[in-house]
Design a protein around this motif. Structure first.
Motif, PDB file in Angstrom:
ATOM      1  N   LEU A 151       0.866  -1.176   0.000  1.00 30.27           N
ATOM      2  CA  LEU A 151       0.000   0.000   0.000  1.00 30.27           C
ATOM      3  C   LEU A 151       0.903   1.227   0.000  1.00 30.27           C
ATOM      4  O   LEU A 151       1.792   1.343   0.848  1.00 30.27           O
ATOM      5  N   ASP A 152       0.677   2.103  -0.965  1.00 30.70           N
ATOM      6  CA  ASP A 152       1.439   3.354  -1.013  1.00 30.70           C
ATOM      7  C   ASP A 152       0.746   4.390  -0.149  1.00 30.70           C
ATOM      8  O   ASP A 152      -0.472   4.563  -0.239  1.00 30.70           O
ATOM      9  N   VAL A 153       1.520   5.053   0.690  1.00 27.64           N
ATOM     10  CA  VAL A 153       0.935   6.086   1.550  1.00 27.64           C
ATOM     11  C   VAL A 153       1.687   7.395   1.304  1.00 27.64           C
ATOM     12  O   VAL A 153       2.872   7.398   1.007  1.00 27.64           O
ATOM     13  N   GLN A 154       0.946   8.486   1.424  1.00 21.66           N
ATOM     14  CA  GLN A 154       1.558   9.782   1.181  1.00 21.66           C
ATOM     15  C   GLN A 154       1.824  10.488   2.504  1.00 21.66           C
ATOM     16  O   GLN A 154       0.947  10.578   3.351  1.00 21.66           O
ATOM     17  N   GLU A 169       5.727  13.147  -0.091  1.00 20.94           N
ATOM     18  CA  GLU A 169       6.475  11.965  -0.503  1.00 20.94           C
ATOM     19  C   GLU A 169       5.623  10.704  -0.334  1.00 20.94           C
ATOM     20  O   GLU A 169       4.854  10.583   0.609  1.00 20.94           O
ATOM     21  N   VAL A 170       5.796   9.775  -1.282  1.00 18.20           N
ATOM     22  CA  VAL A 170       5.037   8.527  -1.213  1.00 18.20           C
ATOM     23  C   VAL A 170       5.939   7.424  -0.660  1.00 18.20           C
ATOM     24  O   VAL A 170       7.068   7.242  -1.101  1.00 18.20           O
ATOM     25  N   LYS A 195       1.063   6.242  11.093  1.00 15.54           N
ATOM     26  CA  LYS A 195      -0.224   6.948  11.080  1.00 15.54           C
ATOM     27  C   LYS A 195      -0.775   7.047   9.655  1.00 15.54           C
ATOM     28  O   LYS A 195      -1.953   6.784   9.412  1.00 15.54           O
ATOM     29  N   ALA A 196       0.090   7.408   8.713  1.00 23.05           N
ATOM     30  CA  ALA A 196      -0.359   7.569   7.322  1.00 23.05           C
ATOM     31  C   ALA A 196      -0.829   6.230   6.753  1.00 23.05           C
ATOM     32  O   ALA A 196      -1.804   6.173   5.999  1.00 23.05           O
ATOM     33  N   TYR A 197      -0.165   5.155   7.152  1.00 22.85           N
ATOM     34  CA  TYR A 197      -0.561   3.830   6.667  1.00 22.85           C
ATOM     35  C   TYR A 197      -1.959   3.470   7.181  1.00 22.85           C
ATOM     36  O   TYR A 197      -2.826   3.045   6.417  1.00 22.85           O
ATOM     37  N   PRO A 253     -12.905  -0.036  -6.685  1.00 25.72           N
ATOM     38  CA  PRO A 253     -12.971   1.409  -6.890  1.00 25.72           C
ATOM     39  C   PRO A 253     -11.574   1.980  -7.119  1.00 25.72           C
ATOM     40  O   PRO A 253     -10.575   1.281  -6.914  1.00 25.72           O
ATOM     41  N   GLU A 254     -11.534   3.220  -7.529  1.00 24.65           N
ATOM     42  CA  GLU A 254     -10.254   3.914  -7.683  1.00 24.65           C
ATOM     43  C   GLU A 254      -9.560   3.938  -6.330  1.00 24.65           C
ATOM     44  O   GLU A 254     -10.190   4.093  -5.291  1.00 24.65           O
ATOM     45  N   GLN A 255      -8.227   3.782  -6.297  1.00 23.37           N
ATOM     46  CA  GLN A 255      -7.486   3.849  -5.027  1.00 23.37           C
ATOM     47  C   GLN A 255      -7.635   5.255  -4.429  1.00 23.37           C
ATOM     48  O   GLN A 255      -7.499   6.235  -5.167  1.00 23.37           O
TER      49      GLN A 255
END
Ligand code: ADP
Ligand code: MG
Ligand code: ZN
Length: 376
Positions: A119-122, A127-128, A192-194, A321-323
């Motif tokens: 999972l990509d998190v921003q 930054e990703v 937290k972002a995750y 759905p769209e991510q």
């Protein structure tokens, strides 16, 4: 037992050590019925009114798998870019606890339904960061204990305990990350972002409302430190059931400071579970961690294996759905706002899964331009 230690400052801890984290998130699915029986999952009912021989663990009662639960698990796995098992089984995780009347939890062990994803998190600066997923597996929730007669509601000092099995058997998906390395001082922010991104994803999939304040989504924060330049991981602690985004960040931060203090003073970290306390932002010791052997896992003999057809899996993939991260970036471009303003909008307003503003008064519309939405 509470032992107070002098924490090392966050900066000093990071100057000597690299944090390694592992996040285990439990999500309660929003299915109408439980995972292995037909009992309702509706919240707020009279205690023990939503139970049957199966979820009460009566001898001879036989479980049946909830197809919607499996479907939700596959959707989550696919959205996390996981492989979906062609064939997998449930497993019994054996331990005694009064809120678990079967004396085992029906879970999955070495054959999870979904594995190897990411999972990509921003992060706040845009930054990703890619968080790798080890597995997502199906299991069931336990009942609830209520300790009565004491001042604190804890078992210590209570005169007796009450048990409510309405929650026993509600489907859970546990999502486990691979060890998260390389986040450095931003490890708590990544955690937290995750959890925030995962929550958005779960909501977008429509498989759970993922309300952390209601315990529908909870996170165990595993953390260890290793000296810079060392490859081998240190011993981890596992802070259980952290139930807000802010607490996830604070728990990781506190454990970094605590581990550093223990290690600096020549002590050793013991592998144990810990409890996070909202009021102080600190953690205290729980129980010494069991090894997998202690649970005597074995394949569940009363349930058939789960073998989702490839056609079904592809059908579910096509319907994803769209991510949420991609959606946010797309809307940001369409609305022509910068990353900082987008973040402020997200913080200030609530968006539904289509990107509409749903703040206040039941209004629902895309914010026309930064700062002029009258809904909030
Ligand atoms: P358990 O059942 O004991 O909680 P799991 O393997 O389910 O074990 O979860 C452990 C989590 O901690 C995973 O996310 C894993 O990636 C992570 N992890 C494993 N070893 C370490 C370590 N030394 N430091 C930090 N995290 C770790
Ligand atoms: Mg764990
Ligand atoms: Zn039941």
């Amino acid at each position: 037992m509470t032992t107070t230690i002098d924490l090392v400052s966050y900066e000093d801890a990071l100057a000597s050590y690299d944090p390694v984290m592992g996040l285990e998130v439990h999500v309660e699915l929003g299915t109408k019925t439980k995972m292995f029986c037909g009992c309702s999952t509706e919240l707020g009912a009279e205690p023990n009114s939503q139970t049957c021989p199966t979820c009460l663990g009566m001898p001879g009662a036989l479980p049946v798998v909830n197809a919607t639960g499996v479907e939700s698990a596959i959707k989550i796995g696919l959205a996390l870019h996981c492989e979906i098992a062609e064939w997998c089984r449930f497993a019994r995780k054996n331990y005694f606890y009064p809120d678990m009347p079967k004396n085992f939890q029906t879970s999955q062990y070495d054959e999870p339904i979904a594995f190897n994803g990411y999972l990509d998190v921003q992060l706040e600066d845009g930054e990703v960061f890619r968080v790798e997923i080890e597995r997502a597996h199906m299991e069931e929730d336990t009942g609830k204990s209520l300790h009565v007669g004491g001042a604190t509601g804890r078992i210590h000092g209570a005169s007796h305990s009450l048990l409510d099995y309405n929650r026993a058997g509600i489907p859970l998906i546990e999502i486990v990350t691979k060890p998260i390395e390389g986040a450095g001082e931003r490890a708590p922010e990544v955690a937290k972002a995750y959890v925030a991104e995962l929550r958005e994803l779960i909501k977008a999939l429509g498989v759970s409302e993922a309300r952390m304040e209601q315990g529908q989504m909870r996170c165990d924060v595993n953390l260890s430190l290793r000296p810079h330049g060392r490859e081998k991981f240190g011993t981890r602690s596992e802070t259980k059931n952290v139930n807000s985004l802010r607490s996830v960040e604070r728990a990781a931060r506190f454990e970094i400071q605590r581990h550093a203090a223990v290690l600096n003073s020549g002590g050793t970290i013991i592998q144990e579970t810990r409890h996070f306390h909202e009021d102080t932002g600190s953690t205290t010791s729980g129980r010494v961690k069991e090894e997998a052997e202690d649970y005597r896992y074995f394949p569940e003999p009363d349930l058939v294996p789960v073998a989702p057809s490839r056609e079904w899996v592809e059908e579910l993939r096509a319907g994803l759905p769209e991510q949420p991260l991609a959606r946010r970036n797309r809307l940001r471009e369409e609305w022509d706002v910068n990353a900082h303003d987008m973040q402020s909008m997200l913080n200030a307003w609530a968006f539904d899964t289509l990107g509409g503003c749903i703040a206040g008064r039941g209004a629902r519309h895309p914010p026309p331009a930064w700062g002029v939405c009258g809904c909030g």
